[in-house]
Design a protein around this motif. Structure first.
Motif, PDB file in Angstrom:
ATOM      1  N   ILE A   1     -42.226  -5.292  11.549  1.00  0.00           N
ATOM      2  CA  ILE A   1     -43.013  -5.284  12.907  1.00  0.00           C
ATOM      3  C   ILE A   1     -42.495  -4.073  13.998  1.00  0.00           C
ATOM      4  CG2 ILE A   1     -43.709  -6.108  15.303  1.00  0.00           C
ATOM      5  CD1 ILE A   1     -43.224  -8.765  14.062  1.00  0.00           C
ATOM      6  N   LYS A   2     -43.506  -3.297  14.044  1.00  0.00           N
ATOM      7  CA  LYS A   2     -43.416  -1.841  14.813  1.00  0.00           C
ATOM      8  C   LYS A   2     -43.183  -2.114  16.388  1.00  0.00           C
ATOM      9  CE  LYS A   2     -45.403   2.556  15.707  1.00  0.00           C
ATOM     10  NZ  LYS A   2     -46.565   3.523  15.392  1.00  0.00           N
ATOM     11  N   ASP A   3     -44.193  -3.151  16.742  1.00  0.00           N
ATOM     12  CA  ASP A   3     -44.327  -3.213  18.345  1.00  0.00           C
ATOM     13  C   ASP A   3     -44.843  -4.416  18.349  1.00  0.00           C
ATOM     14  OD1 ASP A   3     -43.950  -2.628  20.879  1.00  0.00           O
ATOM     15  OD2 ASP A   3     -45.514  -1.456  21.078  1.00  0.00           O
ATOM     16  N   VAL A   4     -44.569  -5.315  19.838  1.00  0.00           N
ATOM     17  CA  VAL A   4     -44.949  -6.443  19.993  1.00  0.00           C
ATOM     18  C   VAL A   4     -45.403  -6.464  21.384  1.00  0.00           C
ATOM     19  CG1 VAL A   4     -44.104  -8.097  18.259  1.00  0.00           C
ATOM     20  CG2 VAL A   4     -42.795  -7.765  20.396  1.00  0.00           C
ATOM     21  N   SER A   5     -46.443  -7.385  21.975  1.00  0.00           N
ATOM     22  CA  SER A   5     -46.601  -7.357  23.224  1.00  0.00           C
ATOM     23  C   SER A   5     -47.246  -8.793  23.438  1.00  0.00           C
ATOM     24  CB  SER A   5     -47.514  -6.596  24.068  1.00  0.00           C
ATOM     25  OG  SER A   5     -48.760  -6.403  23.381  1.00  0.00           O
ATOM     26  N   ILE A   6     -47.201  -9.725  24.700  1.00  0.00           N
ATOM     27  CA  ILE A   6     -47.570 -10.977  24.631  1.00  0.00           C
ATOM     28  C   ILE A   6     -48.632 -10.985  25.935  1.00  0.00           C
ATOM     29  CG2 ILE A   6     -47.040 -13.516  25.483  1.00  0.00           C
ATOM     30  CD1 ILE A   6     -44.296 -12.740  23.905  1.00  0.00           C
ATOM     31  N   GLU A   7     -49.752 -11.544  25.556  1.00  0.00           N
ATOM     32  CA  GLU A   7     -50.755 -11.669  26.744  1.00  0.00           C
ATOM     33  C   GLU A   7     -50.787 -13.110  26.942  1.00  0.00           C
ATOM     34  OE1 GLU A   7     -54.241 -10.152  24.795  1.00  0.00           O
ATOM     35  OE2 GLU A   7     -53.818  -8.105  25.115  1.00  0.00           O
ATOM     36  N   GLU A   8     -50.929 -13.477  28.311  1.00  0.00           N
ATOM     37  CA  GLU A   8     -51.095 -14.891  28.823  1.00  0.00           C
ATOM     38  C   GLU A   8     -52.450 -14.968  28.913  1.00  0.00           C
ATOM     39  OE1 GLU A   8     -48.581 -16.747  30.361  1.00  0.00           O
ATOM     40  OE2 GLU A   8     -46.810 -15.803  30.116  1.00  0.00           O
ATOM     41  N   ALA A   9     -52.813 -16.248  28.781  1.00  0.00           N
ATOM     42  CA  ALA A   9     -54.294 -16.350  29.007  1.00  0.00           C
ATOM     43  C   ALA A   9     -54.399 -16.445  30.579  1.00  0.00           C
ATOM     44  CB  ALA A   9     -54.567 -17.918  28.687  1.00  0.00           C
ATOM     45  N   GLY A  10     -55.302 -15.857  30.873  1.00  0.00           N
ATOM     46  CA  GLY A  10     -55.523 -15.421  32.331  1.00  0.00           C
ATOM     47  C   GLY A  10     -57.069 -16.006  32.625  1.00  0.00           C
ATOM     48  N   ILE A  11     -57.486 -15.417  33.979  1.00  0.00           N
ATOM     49  CA  ILE A  11     -58.787 -16.075  34.403  1.00  0.00           C
ATOM     50  C   ILE A  11     -59.644 -15.865  33.738  1.00  0.00           C
ATOM     51  CG2 ILE A  11     -58.984 -13.904  35.912  1.00  0.00           C
ATOM     52  CD1 ILE A  11     -59.561 -16.344  38.087  1.00  0.00           C
ATOM     53  N   ASP A  12     -59.951 -14.794  32.901  1.00  0.00           N
ATOM     54  CA  ASP A  12     -60.821 -14.379  32.125  1.00  0.00           C
ATOM     55  C   ASP A  12     -61.038 -15.314  30.934  1.00  0.00           C
ATOM     56  OD1 ASP A  12     -59.368 -12.240  33.070  1.00  0.00           O
ATOM     57  OD2 ASP A  12     -60.531 -10.777  32.043  1.00  0.00           O
ATOM     58  N   ASP A  13     -59.964 -15.883  30.507  1.00  0.00           N
ATOM     59  CA  ASP A  13     -60.289 -16.802  29.239  1.00  0.00           C
ATOM     60  C   ASP A  13     -60.599 -18.165  29.981  1.00  0.00           C
ATOM     61  OD1 ASP A  13     -58.269 -15.592  26.833  1.00  0.00           O
ATOM     62  OD2 ASP A  13     -57.812 -15.011  28.824  1.00  0.00           O
ATOM     63  N   ILE A  14     -60.038 -18.773  31.164  1.00  0.00           N
ATOM     64  CA  ILE A  14     -60.371 -20.110  31.652  1.00  0.00           C
ATOM     65  C   ILE A  14     -62.023 -19.992  31.997  1.00  0.00           C
ATOM     66  CG2 ILE A  14     -58.414 -20.662  32.315  1.00  0.00           C
ATOM     67  CD1 ILE A  14     -59.042 -20.360  35.250  1.00  0.00           C
ATOM     68  N   ILE A  15     -62.356 -18.633  32.546  1.00  0.00           N
ATOM     69  CA  ILE A  15     -63.805 -18.603  32.670  1.00  0.00           C
ATOM     70  C   ILE A  15     -64.824 -18.796  31.724  1.00  0.00           C
ATOM     71  CG2 ILE A  15     -65.368 -16.843  33.403  1.00  0.00           C
ATOM     72  CD1 ILE A  15     -63.396 -16.569  36.022  1.00  0.00           C
ATOM     73  N   LYS A  16     -64.195 -18.071  30.417  1.00  0.00           N
ATOM     74  CA  LYS A  16     -64.868 -18.039  29.269  1.00  0.00           C
ATOM     75  C   LYS A  16     -64.912 -19.424  28.947  1.00  0.00           C
ATOM     76  CE  LYS A  16     -64.234 -13.618  27.368  1.00  0.00           C
ATOM     77  NZ  LYS A  16     -62.982 -13.021  26.758  1.00  0.00           N
ATOM     78  N   ILE A  17     -64.073 -20.272  28.958  1.00  0.00           N
ATOM     79  CA  ILE A  17     -63.863 -21.592  28.400  1.00  0.00           C
ATOM     80  C   ILE A  17     -64.777 -22.676  29.541  1.00  0.00           C
ATOM     81  CG2 ILE A  17     -62.508 -23.551  27.847  1.00  0.00           C
ATOM     82  CD1 ILE A  17     -60.243 -21.647  27.395  1.00  0.00           C
TER      83      ILE A  17
ATOM     84  N   THR B   1     -51.075 -15.108  23.508  1.00  0.00           N
ATOM     85  CA  THR B   1     -51.492 -14.324  22.318  1.00  0.00           C
ATOM     86  C   THR B   1     -50.490 -13.375  22.114  1.00  0.00           C
ATOM     87  OG1 THR B   1     -53.793 -14.738  23.062  1.00  0.00           O
ATOM     88  CG2 THR B   1     -53.336 -12.823  21.403  1.00  0.00           C
ATOM     89  N   LEU B   2     -50.097 -13.216  21.045  1.00  0.00           N
ATOM     90  CA  LEU B   2     -48.834 -12.362  20.732  1.00  0.00           C
ATOM     91  C   LEU B   2     -49.743 -11.175  19.869  1.00  0.00           C
ATOM     92  CD1 LEU B   2     -45.782 -11.740  19.996  1.00  0.00           C
ATOM     93  CD2 LEU B   2     -46.204 -12.347  17.683  1.00  0.00           C
ATOM     94  N   VAL B   3     -49.422 -10.066  20.523  1.00  0.00           N
ATOM     95  CA  VAL B   3     -49.988  -8.791  19.722  1.00  0.00           C
ATOM     96  C   VAL B   3     -48.970  -8.038  19.061  1.00  0.00           C
ATOM     97  CG1 VAL B   3     -51.431  -6.591  20.056  1.00  0.00           C
ATOM     98  CG2 VAL B   3     -51.655  -8.746  21.770  1.00  0.00           C
ATOM     99  N   ALA B   4     -49.307  -7.971  17.808  1.00  0.00           N
ATOM    100  CA  ALA B   4     -48.294  -7.474  16.688  1.00  0.00           C
ATOM    101  C   ALA B   4     -48.856  -5.892  15.988  1.00  0.00           C
ATOM    102  CB  ALA B   4     -47.742  -8.058  15.820  1.00  0.00           C
ATOM    103  N   GLU B   5     -47.931  -5.173  16.135  1.00  0.00           N
ATOM    104  CA  GLU B   5     -48.296  -3.757  15.544  1.00  0.00           C
ATOM    105  C   GLU B   5     -47.560  -3.607  14.341  1.00  0.00           C
ATOM    106  OE1 GLU B   5     -48.890   0.869  15.966  1.00  0.00           O
ATOM    107  OE2 GLU B   5     -48.321  -0.298  17.749  1.00  0.00           O
ATOM    108  N   TYR B   6     -47.936  -3.148  13.042  1.00  0.00           N
ATOM    109  CA  TYR B   6     -47.195  -3.232  11.720  1.00  0.00           C
ATOM    110  C   TYR B   6     -47.463  -1.841  11.494  1.00  0.00           C
ATOM    111  CZ  TYR B   6     -47.546  -8.170  11.692  1.00  0.00           C
ATOM    112  OH  TYR B   6     -47.523  -9.596  12.103  1.00  0.00           O
ATOM    113  N   TYR B   7     -46.464  -1.419  10.281  1.00  0.00           N
ATOM    114  CA  TYR B   7     -46.451  -0.161   9.850  1.00  0.00           C
ATOM    115  C   TYR B   7     -47.777   0.084   9.085  1.00  0.00           C
ATOM    116  CZ  TYR B   7     -42.252   0.594  11.998  1.00  0.00           C
ATOM    117  OH  TYR B   7     -41.276   0.829  12.965  1.00  0.00           O
ATOM    118  N   ASP B   8     -48.335  -0.978   8.265  1.00  0.00           N
ATOM    119  CA  ASP B   8     -49.558  -0.567   7.519  1.00  0.00           C
ATOM    120  C   ASP B   8     -50.936  -1.649   7.982  1.00  0.00           C
ATOM    121  OD1 ASP B   8     -49.130  -2.901   6.174  1.00  0.00           O
ATOM    122  OD2 ASP B   8     -47.802  -1.893   4.719  1.00  0.00           O
ATOM    123  N   GLU B   9     -51.945  -1.872   7.164  1.00  0.00           N
ATOM    124  CA  GLU B   9     -52.946  -2.714   7.471  1.00  0.00           C
ATOM    125  C   GLU B   9     -52.614  -4.308   6.943  1.00  0.00           C
ATOM    126  OE1 GLU B   9     -56.670  -0.870   6.597  1.00  0.00           O
ATOM    127  OE2 GLU B   9     -56.365   0.796   7.806  1.00  0.00           O
TER     128      GLU B   9
END
Ligand SMILES: Nc1ncnc2c1ncn2[C@@H]1O[C@H](COP(=O)(O)OP(=O)(O)OP(=O)(O)O)[C@@H](O)[C@H]1O
Ligand SMILES: [Mg+2]
Lengths: 263, 325
Positions: free
Chosen positions: B301-317, B251-259
């Motif tokens: 884009i102002k800022d980005v971060s990347i979330e790996e799918a983790g144990i929470d996700d596989i458990i949900k699935i 999951t890519l999390v992106a922060e922009y300067y507006d909505e």
């Protein structure tokens, strides 16, 4: 075998250190001894002997009955109930010991501790307040000890069988109390069944309970001939075999149920 | 080491109808309901593995553990430990097994901890030298010696768990089963427990099978996971492999300067609130670098971060319907 001896030893230590409810039973037995001594004295006021027993013998009988009652205290019913309730039976069964062997060893340990904490005080109190309960014929001692041993085993097996009711998910706490008093009543421990109406006494003779109290006590006070005693010991032994057989069968059933249904 | 073959367990449950009439009816004509707690599980565990059993409440984890440790007889299938069938050779196999249930202590309530240990030493006929060694090791990991003179009924939950763990290790089992060992423990006790598992696994090569609802336990301890639900095996493998297989996305999390947030055809926008937007993308479809480049071409884009799918996700699935642990 060594394992079980160690369990007995641990239980003795445990009884000596943690159990404080030993005085209650001393008080209780004292009350039973005194009230029944008045009862028998009143009853014998106008006659020397009744049913072949005189007043002195009857007093010996009631003191020894209270003394014997200490040997017949069992905890196995409550142990089973607790381990079923807490759900530890299944894991207890995994240990390399026989579960009921453990309960038996624990009861032996508790009783050995009670010999000093309970039995001797009761004997002393009875001797001081009522009379010294000497045995009629000391030649009967081996027979007496044998019948006490068999009586102990019969009583324990009945208790263990009773405890196994707990596996059917019934709360047995109240039942345990009922059983305890019922046995004392039906076994001739307070009133020997030879004083009961004949029909009642016949029924009770056909049950195992009189072999718990009445037989050893009769031998002690010398009621009946040695031949009679020997015959009754045989019946006592047969009862032991029957109860042991039932116990083994029920135990097997219960163990299987725990293994299949998960306790 | 451990072979589980087509293991199934059905419980027969007496149906209880309400009221006195129902109770009487149940006595005369008991009606049974069959619960398929575990269905056809097969897997193999090697010596020295640490395997985590996870699944939602009622999935059949405890039932499986009980069958594997010889407490319960399977309805079908078999469990072999070192080649020996546990149902047939229960008495011998069980000597090689330790079991701890987090919710129920096996310690004797009326004894001091040390007295319980001594009792076990005699019951299992443990060599005095081995016994002292084990206590030494356990003291190093759990600090058990300071608890030894304490009556069990006066111990806290955490202290009792430590006692139970030590008790289960006294006869040096080669397999240790732990059913929710961390339940109810505070953070530091949890750490002690995890250290315990790691160390006995390293020092003694003990194979450990545990169930837990604590994601931290899984991340910290389990190289291998077995996920079950409704008594059926859902996944079996390394955590990272399972993630790759059933949640092969980041999951890519992106922060922009507006909505205003742009879309991208190779990914799915899973979240958009304020200046923040989240894009879920498959690793095979696009790389993170490409995605960032594409997006920033459309909007700064102002800022980005990347979330790996983790144990929470596989458990949900794996648990389905988004049920939480
Ligand atoms: N002794 C039993 N008798 C009848 N049904 C049972 C018994 N033990 C468990 N069950 C049922 O079997 C199913 C699986 O139970 P189990 O305890 O194995 O689940 P679990 O995965 O350990 O759940 P949890 O995470 O809540 O501990 C459940 O539906 C439960 O109600
Ligand atoms: Mg469970």
């Amino acid at each position: 075998m060594k394992k079980y001896l160690y369990i007995i030893k641990t239980q003795i230590i445990k009884s000596m250190t943690y159990e404080f409810n030993v005085y209650g039973n001393i008080v209780m037995q004292t009350i039973i001894m005194i009230t029944s001594s008045y009862f028998w004295k009143a009853l014998y006021r106008n006659q020397n002997s009744a049913a072949g027993v005189n007043a002195e013998d009857m007093l010996t009988y009631i003191i020894m009955s209270s003394v014997l009652s200490v040997l017949l205290i069992t905890n196995v019913e409550r142990r089973i109930e607790q381990s079923v309730g807490k759900g530890t039976v299944a894991t207890d069964m995994m240990k390399p010991v026989n579960l009921f062997g453990v309960y038996f060893a624990e009861d032996i340990g508790s009783i050995l501790a009670l010999v000093f904490q309970n039995m001797l005080p009761i004997l002393l109190i009875g001797s001081l307040l009522i009379k010294v309960p000497v045995m009629k014929d000391s030649g009967d001692l081996p027979l007496f000890l044998l019948s006490v041993l068999l009586s102990f085993l019969i009583n324990w097996l009945i208790a263990a069988l009773f405890g196994m009711i707990a596996f059917t998910a019934v709360n047995i706490s109240a039942l345990i109390q009922v059983k305890k008093h019922l046995i004392r009543l039906l076994s001739g421990s307070i009133i020997p069944i030879w004083f009961f109406p004949e029909s009642v006494s016949k029924v009770l003779s056909a049950l195992p309970f009189i072999y718990i109290y009445q037989l050893p006590l009769s031998i002690y006070i010398g009621r009946g001939s040695r031949a009679e005693h020997l015959a009754q010991l045989q019946i006592q032994f047969v009862w032991l075999l029957i109860l042991a057989g039932v116990f083994v069968a029920v135990q097997r059933q219960v163990t299987r149920k725990v293994m299949v249904q998960g306790g | 080491m451990i072979d589980v073959n087509h293991l199934s367990k059905d419980y027969l449950l007496k149906k209880k109808a309400p009221g006195l009439k129902g109770a009487l009816k149940g006595l005369i004509h008991p009606q049974f309901e069959v619960i398929h707690a575990v269905r056809d599980l097969s897997f193999h565990i090697d010596e020295g593995e640490i395997v985590g059993f996870i699944g939602p409440n009622g999935a059949g984890k405890s039932t499986t553990i009980k069958m594997m440790s010889g407490i319960l007889t399977p309805t079908e299938g078999s469990v072999r430990i070192n080649g020996e069938n546990i149902t047939e050779h229960r008495k011998t196999v069980v000597r090689n097994i330790g079991v701890v249930f987090g919710q129920r202590s096996q310690l004797n309530w009326d004894l001091r901890l040390g007295e319980t240990f001594e009792l076990l030493k005699h019951i299992y006929e443990i060599d005095p030298i081995d016994y002292e060694n084990t206590l030494e090791v356990m003291d190093g990991i759990l600090g058990i010696r300071e608890l030894i003179d304490k009556p069990v009924r006066q111990m806290s939950l955490g202290q009792r768990v430590k006692g139970d763990l030590t008790a289960s290790m006294l006869h040096s089992p080669s397999v240790l089963f732990l059913d929710e060992p961390t339940i109810g423990l505070d953070v530091s006790s949890k750490f002690a427990l995890r250290r315990f598992i790691k160390e006995i696994n390293q020092i003694r090569k003990t194979t450990v099978i545990l169930t837990t609802h604590d994601l931290g336990d899984i991340k910290e301890l389990c190289e291998r996971l077995i996920i079950i639900n409704h008594g059926v095996m859902m996944e079996d493998g390394k955590l990272s492999q399972i993630v790759d297989r059933i949640a092969p996305y980041k999951t890519l999390v992106a922060e922009y300067y507006d909505e205003q947030a742009p879309e991208h055809e190779k990914c799915e926008m899973t979240f958009h609130e304020g200046n923040i937007a989240k894009y879920r993308f498959m690793k095979k479809d696009i790389t993170a670098a490409e995605l960032i480049a594409d997006l920033s071409r459309q909007k700064e884009i102002k800022d980005v971060s990347i979330e790996e799918a983790g144990i929470d996700d596989i458990i949900k699935i794996a648990y389905g319907s988004g049920s939480i642990l």
